[in-house]
Design a protein around this motif. Sequence first.
Motif, short mmCIF file in Angstrom:
data_model
loop_
_atom_site.label_atom_id
_atom_site.label_comp_id
_atom_site.label_asym_id
_atom_site.label_seq_id
_atom_site.Cartn_x
_atom_site.Cartn_y
_atom_site.Cartn_z
N SER A 225 3.81 -3.66 -2.62
CA SER A 225 4.80 -3.40 -1.58
C SER A 225 4.14 -2.76 -0.37
CB SER A 225 5.91 -2.51 -2.13
OG SER A 225 5.39 -1.25 -2.53
N GLU A 226 4.79 -2.87 0.78
CA GLU A 226 4.16 -2.45 2.03
C GLU A 226 4.62 -1.08 2.50
OE1 GLU A 226 2.99 -6.52 4.41
OE2 GLU A 226 4.92 -5.59 4.85
N VAL A 227 3.68 -0.40 3.15
CA VAL A 227 3.95 0.86 3.86
C VAL A 227 3.50 0.64 5.30
CG1 VAL A 227 3.46 3.32 4.00
CG2 VAL A 227 3.57 2.20 1.77
N CYS A 228 4.40 0.81 6.28
CA CYS A 228 4.11 0.44 7.66
C CYS A 228 4.23 1.63 8.60
CB CYS A 228 5.06 -0.67 8.12
SG CYS A 228 5.00 -2.17 7.12
N THR A 229 3.62 1.49 9.76
CA THR A 229 3.72 2.52 10.80
C THR A 229 5.12 2.53 11.40
OG1 THR A 229 2.87 0.89 12.40
CG2 THR A 229 1.28 2.41 11.40
N ASP A 230 5.52 3.71 11.90
CA ASP A 230 6.85 3.85 12.48
C ASP A 230 6.87 3.57 13.97
OD1 ASP A 230 7.89 4.64 10.02
OD2 ASP A 230 7.32 6.73 10.35
N SER A 231 5.71 3.64 14.62
CA SER A 231 5.67 3.45 16.06
C SER A 231 4.45 2.64 16.45
CB SER A 231 5.64 4.80 16.79
OG SER A 231 4.49 5.55 16.40
N LEU B 276 0.04 -1.51 5.30
CA LEU B 276 -0.87 -1.54 4.17
C LEU B 276 -0.05 -1.62 2.89
CD1 LEU B 276 -3.51 1.22 5.05
CD2 LEU B 276 -3.58 -1.23 5.56
N THR B 277 -0.69 -2.01 1.82
CA THR B 277 -0.01 -2.03 0.53
C THR B 277 0.23 -0.60 0.06
OG1 THR B 277 -2.10 -2.13 -0.66
CG2 THR B 277 -1.06 -4.23 -0.11
N ARG B 278 1.19 -0.46 -0.83
CA ARG B 278 1.48 0.87 -1.40
C ARG B 278 0.25 1.44 -2.09
NH1 ARG B 278 3.20 5.42 -2.34
NH2 ARG B 278 4.95 5.98 -3.66
N ALA B 279 -0.57 0.58 -2.68
CA ALA B 279 -1.77 1.05 -3.36
C ALA B 279 -2.73 1.75 -2.41
CB ALA B 279 -2.49 -0.12 -4.04
N HIS B 280 -2.72 1.34 -1.14
CA HIS B 280 -3.61 1.93 -0.14
C HIS B 280 -2.83 2.64 0.94
CE1 HIS B 280 -6.67 -1.40 -1.33
NE2 HIS B 280 -6.80 -0.33 -2.08
N SER C 269 0.66 -8.18 14.67
CA SER C 269 0.66 -7.11 13.67
C SER C 269 -0.58 -7.21 12.80
CB SER C 269 1.93 -7.19 12.80
OG SER C 269 1.96 -8.42 12.07
N VAL C 270 -0.84 -6.14 12.09
CA VAL C 270 -1.93 -6.07 11.12
C VAL C 270 -1.32 -5.82 9.76
CG1 VAL C 270 -4.01 -4.84 10.37
CG2 VAL C 270 -3.60 -5.23 12.81
N ARG C 271 -1.66 -6.66 8.79
CA ARG C 271 -1.11 -6.49 7.44
C ARG C 271 -2.23 -6.64 6.41
NH1 ARG C 271 3.80 -10.48 6.58
NH2 ARG C 271 3.82 -9.33 4.60
N GLU C 272 -2.10 -5.88 5.34
CA GLU C 272 -3.09 -5.98 4.27
C GLU C 272 -2.73 -7.13 3.34
OE1 GLU C 272 -5.25 -3.35 0.76
OE2 GLU C 272 -3.50 -2.55 1.79
#
Length: 455
Positions: A270-276, A282-286, A313-316
């Motif tokens: 699952s993803e964790v993303c920037t707010d601004s 990045l993935t939750r693992a990282h 955008s940049v995605r893992e």
Amino acid sequence: MVRALGVELRRSAAPLLGVVVLVIALVVLRMGPPNSGSVTWTRQWGMLAEWVRFPLMFSWPVVVGLGALQGLRDRRSGVEELFASTPRPRAHRALALLGALGIGVVTAQLVVTAIGAVRVDGYWQWSWLLVLLVGLVALVAAAWLGAGLARLVPSPLTPPVLAVGALVLVATALRVGDLDDDAPSGLVLRLTLLRPSTPSPRDVFHEPAGSFTLAQGLFYAGLALTAFLLLAARKWWQALLPVVLAAAVAVPLMPGTPEEVRVASAVAMSEVCTDSGPRVCLTRAHGHELAEVAGPAQEALRQLAKLPDPPRSVREKPGPVWSASREAEPTDVVWINLDELNYFLINEPARGEELTKRMVAGAGTRPCHGMVSPEDPTREIAARTVAGSWVAGRLVPLLSPQSWYAKDVDALVGPAWEALRALPEQEQVARVQAMRAVQGACSGDPLTALTSGAL
């Protein structure tokens, strides 16, 4: 019982067993698992639980042998018949000894885990505790099994024979059941997976299947109960029932194919993303690395904005980095793999401008050859270097001078860079776009597309 347990802890082989387990684990963990990358044993909680069980391939047979040596104590002391004539049940006498042996090995394994735990900075996942618990049960079963078999066959040869036999069985299971291209399937795989360790993790996005962990736990719990009954029961054959029943349940539960042993973790992917700012995910693992990656990633997006249809955008991209190639990827996103970017592969992770340079390489596309390439990757590296330099506005070497391919890549980069810069601006853009299309699809030669515009 508590007093008897204290005596056993002082006078039995329990402290020695603990020291042996601790020393073997620390030596193997120092030399065995990867010491870089996101699968290092102190990077994630899941990796910690799996890697601390890796030394069991070596310590488990030794613990069986030392447990057998302890099981011969009454025979060596000449008090076996005396204890047998007392009205105290066998189970009571066995509990103190087995309790001390169990405490010795469990304490050592927990110390090893604690040494790694204080260095873990990855995300928390409860499943790692179950993987760790099964390893503890397997160690306890080893110590108890040695003691029980020594009572059954009270010979000076029993400890070394058991240790060597256990080592042969574990080594055979490891060699035959390794999850590579030649891995077996069906019953053979299920039997080899009964070994005390887990298959070596390849990435942080997969974890041992629940059926695998459950089956191992059932088997070693049954083995531990059998070992206890070998010391407590009057008739040895009665002790075999628990392990036979456990194996009858555990073996069918085991995964039947190598692909089923490790399953994808939805939480890790699952993803964790920037707010601004420009979106960086990045993935939750990282996810704990997002603060370090976000700034350089957003700078890379700013530089790539000069392209006609730039990524937004940049995605893992979750997946193993140790592969020969990858599938096609759309070029409207800068896909990254933190291991590929060497973020985890060097002593000092790439930061700031260095990390931006690696994201801009290939004009925002990922390598196709992966980190295990069956072919010469110099042309692709050269194309990625030239395209990234065009985005940056200056020639920026992608490889260090000490790299294996540095000289061959430099020989290609120089002429390609000069030829590209000599073209009209619109043609330069078209060549870079052609290179991005080839690199995104992983089909064709990116250097040819960059130098001639042919796809």
